[in-house]
Scaffold this active site. Sequence first.
Site, PDB file in Angstrom:
ATOM      1  N   ARG A 266      47.029  29.313  34.888  1.00 49.97           N
ATOM      2  CA  ARG A 266      46.298  29.053  36.111  1.00 49.97           C
ATOM      3  C   ARG A 266      45.971  30.397  36.768  1.00 49.97           C
ATOM      4  O   ARG A 266      46.852  31.238  36.943  1.00 49.97           O
ATOM      5  CB  ARG A 266      47.188  28.231  37.022  1.00 49.97           C
ATOM      6  CG  ARG A 266      46.517  27.614  38.181  1.00 49.97           C
ATOM      7  CD  ARG A 266      47.298  26.318  38.474  1.00 49.97           C
ATOM      8  NE  ARG A 266      47.165  25.874  39.832  1.00 49.97           N
ATOM      9  CZ  ARG A 266      48.223  25.592  40.601  1.00 49.97           C
ATOM     10  NH1 ARG A 266      49.460  25.779  40.150  1.00 49.97           N
ATOM     11  NH2 ARG A 266      48.030  25.121  41.802  1.00 49.97           N
TER      12      ARG A 266
ATOM     13  N   ASN B 129      44.127  33.802  42.036  1.00 48.72           N
ATOM     14  CA  ASN B 129      43.183  34.358  43.015  1.00 48.72           C
ATOM     15  C   ASN B 129      41.969  34.857  42.243  1.00 48.72           C
ATOM     16  O   ASN B 129      42.044  35.850  41.516  1.00 48.72           O
ATOM     17  CB  ASN B 129      43.834  35.496  43.812  1.00 48.72           C
ATOM     18  CG  ASN B 129      42.880  36.097  44.845  1.00 48.72           C
ATOM     19  OD1 ASN B 129      41.686  36.249  44.601  1.00 48.72           O
ATOM     20  ND2 ASN B 129      43.402  36.443  46.010  1.00 48.72           N
TER      21      ASN B 129
ATOM     22  N   GLY C  16      47.131  41.301  33.749  1.00 45.98           N
ATOM     23  CA  GLY C  16      46.889  42.723  34.000  1.00 45.98           C
ATOM     24  C   GLY C  16      46.528  43.526  32.767  1.00 45.98           C
ATOM     25  O   GLY C  16      45.981  44.622  32.870  1.00 45.98           O
ATOM     26  N   GLU C  17      46.847  43.017  31.598  1.00 42.84           N
ATOM     27  CA  GLU C  17      46.680  43.848  30.406  1.00 42.84           C
ATOM     28  C   GLU C  17      45.695  43.288  29.392  1.00 42.84           C
ATOM     29  O   GLU C  17      45.106  44.033  28.608  1.00 42.84           O
ATOM     30  CB  GLU C  17      48.056  44.088  29.766  1.00 42.84           C
ATOM     31  CG  GLU C  17      48.883  44.951  30.708  1.00 42.84           C
ATOM     32  CD  GLU C  17      50.347  45.050  30.358  1.00 42.84           C
ATOM     33  OE1 GLU C  17      50.693  45.923  29.570  1.00 42.84           O
ATOM     34  OE2 GLU C  17      51.151  44.264  30.902  1.00 42.84           O
TER      35      GLU C  17
END
Lengths: 178, 700
Positions: free
Chosen positions: B584, B587, B660-661
């Site tokens: 999910r 933001n 993030g990666e």
Amino acid sequence: MGSHSHGHHSDVTLRVNGKPRTLTVDHRRVLLDVLRDDLDLPGAKKGCDHGQCGACTVLVDGRRVNSCLLLAVCLDGCDITTVEGLAGDGEEPHPLQRAFLERDGFQCGYCTPGQICSALGAVAEAEAGHPSHVTDPALPSGRPVPLDRDEIRERLSGNLCRCGAYPRIVEAVEDVIR
Amino acid sequence: MPEPATAPGAPAERREGRLKVTGSARYAAEHPSPGRLQAWPVPAAVARGRVTRIDTAAALDLPGVVTVLTPDDAPRLAESDDATLAVLQDARVPHRGWFVALVVAESLEAARDGAAAVHVAYAAEEHDVTLTETHPAGYVPEQANGGYPAVREQGDPEAAFASSETRVDVRYRVPPLHNHPMEPHTTTAHWEDGRLTVHTSSQGSGVVRAVLAQLFELDEERITVHAEHVGGGFGSKGTPRPDVVLAVMAALRTGRPVTVALPRRFLPAVVGHRAPTLHRLRLGAAPDGRLTSLLHEVTTHTSHVKEFVEQAATPARVMYAAASSRTAHRVVPLDVPTPSWMRAPGEAPGMYALESAMDELAAELGMDPVDLRVANEPETEPDSGKPFSSRHLVECLREGARRFDWDRRDPRPRTWAEGDLLIGTGVAAATYPVMMWPSKASARALPDGTFLVRINAADIGTGSRTVLAQIAADVLEVPLERVRIEVGSTELPAASLAGGSSGTASWGWPVHEACTRLAALLGDRSGPLPGQGLATEADTAGRADADSPYARHAFGAHFAEVAVDTVTGETRVRRLLGVYAAGRILNARTARSQFVGGMVMGLGMALTEGSTVDAAFGDFTESDLASYHVPAHADVPDIEAHWVDEDDPHLNPMGSKGIGEIGIVGTAAAIGNAAHHATGVRFRELPLTPDRILTGLTGR
Ligand code: FES
Ligand code: FES
């Protein structure tokens, strides 16, 4: 305004964000360190100290400069605007700062003050008719250069963003020139 | 009902955004600190050997220089698990750039001059910094980074490969890469009344405190570490680096606050780098494209200071169904700086090689590269046999293909030219594991109707403050504005570091739980709250780190269009698109920025980023931002990031995977595959700089 010199130090007066600041500076001291350490204005960032990243960009007499490359002693009487001075007296941030927020034109924020100051400088340069590497040579000289995305990218290429916020930064700049 | 901005996935604006755009966010060197000293390290000027003498007299004579720390007199440190932090403890020089002294002065100018005036004599020894596949010092480590077994084998890969109808046997090379966060590693340390206060640029202040307690033999209670705003890290600030130790030593010595802000060009030698990787890929397939054998063998380097093995063969254990496989790592200790984490260690270089080889296989088979990947979709995780908690790689590939107009592509290479430009498109898959670590959080309801959430999360630019506040507001069913959040200090409930794309999952879980408890408490009572409000806590120890019966990974697909200039050899990315299945998305605004940011770094890896270990001098030739070209504005086109909805109940209460990666994973392969499609030439060494392109195009 003459600067008074004593040995390796001199007195200089800088107008920083509209306020005159007189200080005694080491002749080796660059504007960036004066702002960050002597005047407690850490908005200008140190990314490289060598003119390679643009994080330290501020406006000196309205023109964008890498403040890590300017000796403070040479700037007596100059007008200096840092990111802290963009909003003016009001509470509301500058429209470009607002656009960065809305577009999420940053992540860690370390390059951001430099991007914002640089963009304002770049917009003024284009307005004054300065061409860039990608400007159509057929454009009449001296007339404002319209800033499309390629122009913005070219003109902001001295400001690195390791977080890779570039596409959003370009959008934020577009928002304020439209 | 929650406000729209609170709803999970809503594009809430960054909470600290206003501070950042107005220059009021303070980073590690920027906290007012009266009497603060500045320090400048002296890096070793030989690649291997010993310091025989350090003469500090000239430096100490300079106005403003306060002291010089050397291996002869620097404070002694206790052992820690990280030998890269044992600075100024002995005369040994394990690699060029290792710090041999620290000059502390009243000003930066004096410290820098002082460092230039320190005379260091060395007994230099022969060094060896050159990585080869056949280096005699190479060995098979016990584990690769992340605790993965160095070698895994299924079936009989060699025999299966030999008897495969279609075979690809190729070698790829990824050079050393540098993290180069925009804020260099910086620490300000101050001792006062037997207490140590540290402001540092770190992905995890809790780890910094624990390591300092170990090194300086202090109770953790006597140490406070703040990392409120952090100018990026990308792995290089995951654990403390020498700046932290040096600042604390210097503060101890002088009794004054000291800032150590590492000069940019010193970073590559001391903060870790992505180790170079040499890849051999062998793919065997049946005529229908199904893999019969997959061998991914990686050789990499480490330093003599400590072993770090880039786990580049591990993604091949996750990606494709192959009856037989071998994934193996070999490491060569050299006289080089110590490698460490850089955004998606393992996956970034590993998927570059694997996904490039898959493209070669598709070409050999005459098959569409998207279809080839779909044909090799496994039922369960190939290496472990575990079921996937969720896996939507095929959806990402299909959705990306649709958005990119992939179907209109002429699969034949070198069929699209615009003047001197050759245009091509390429695709590659992406994957990144789900990682979570235990953390604690507290939540408090205050009488004024606001809420305070506290957790020692790090916000290195990921937007963790924002997304954690959203999670809290969502659970409490209150408007986002009523939730305050504090992160980035060891004064707060202990939490794991920002690494391995684990932050939101690791921190969101206890925030979710503490807020759930608080909502229940509030629901049970009536009347005004007591003065100090009502508080709850949560701790996910034993759960966040529990073994899962599922294989849990995020997946994605990258599509790229490049233009290769046949005259200058320059390759430019014209379009770049990523589609992700990462649980999910909490933001939409900040998530998009992370995905795009990863892709930009992948673009750099593909086209411009590359470091060279100089054989003669033993250090990185490209050590600053002028010589190591990270992408600039002009390199980066409009980039699209999309995601497919994924509902995975086997993760955490939010159903989130890390984001993030994954954006950097496979991006360089998509770009490299596009360069092949454009030119008809395979380029197997990164980055795709003009010299390599021109050599490839002319065959010379
Ligand atoms: S700090 Fe001035 S250009 Fe990098
Ligand atoms: S926002 Fe982090 S470097 Fe630009």
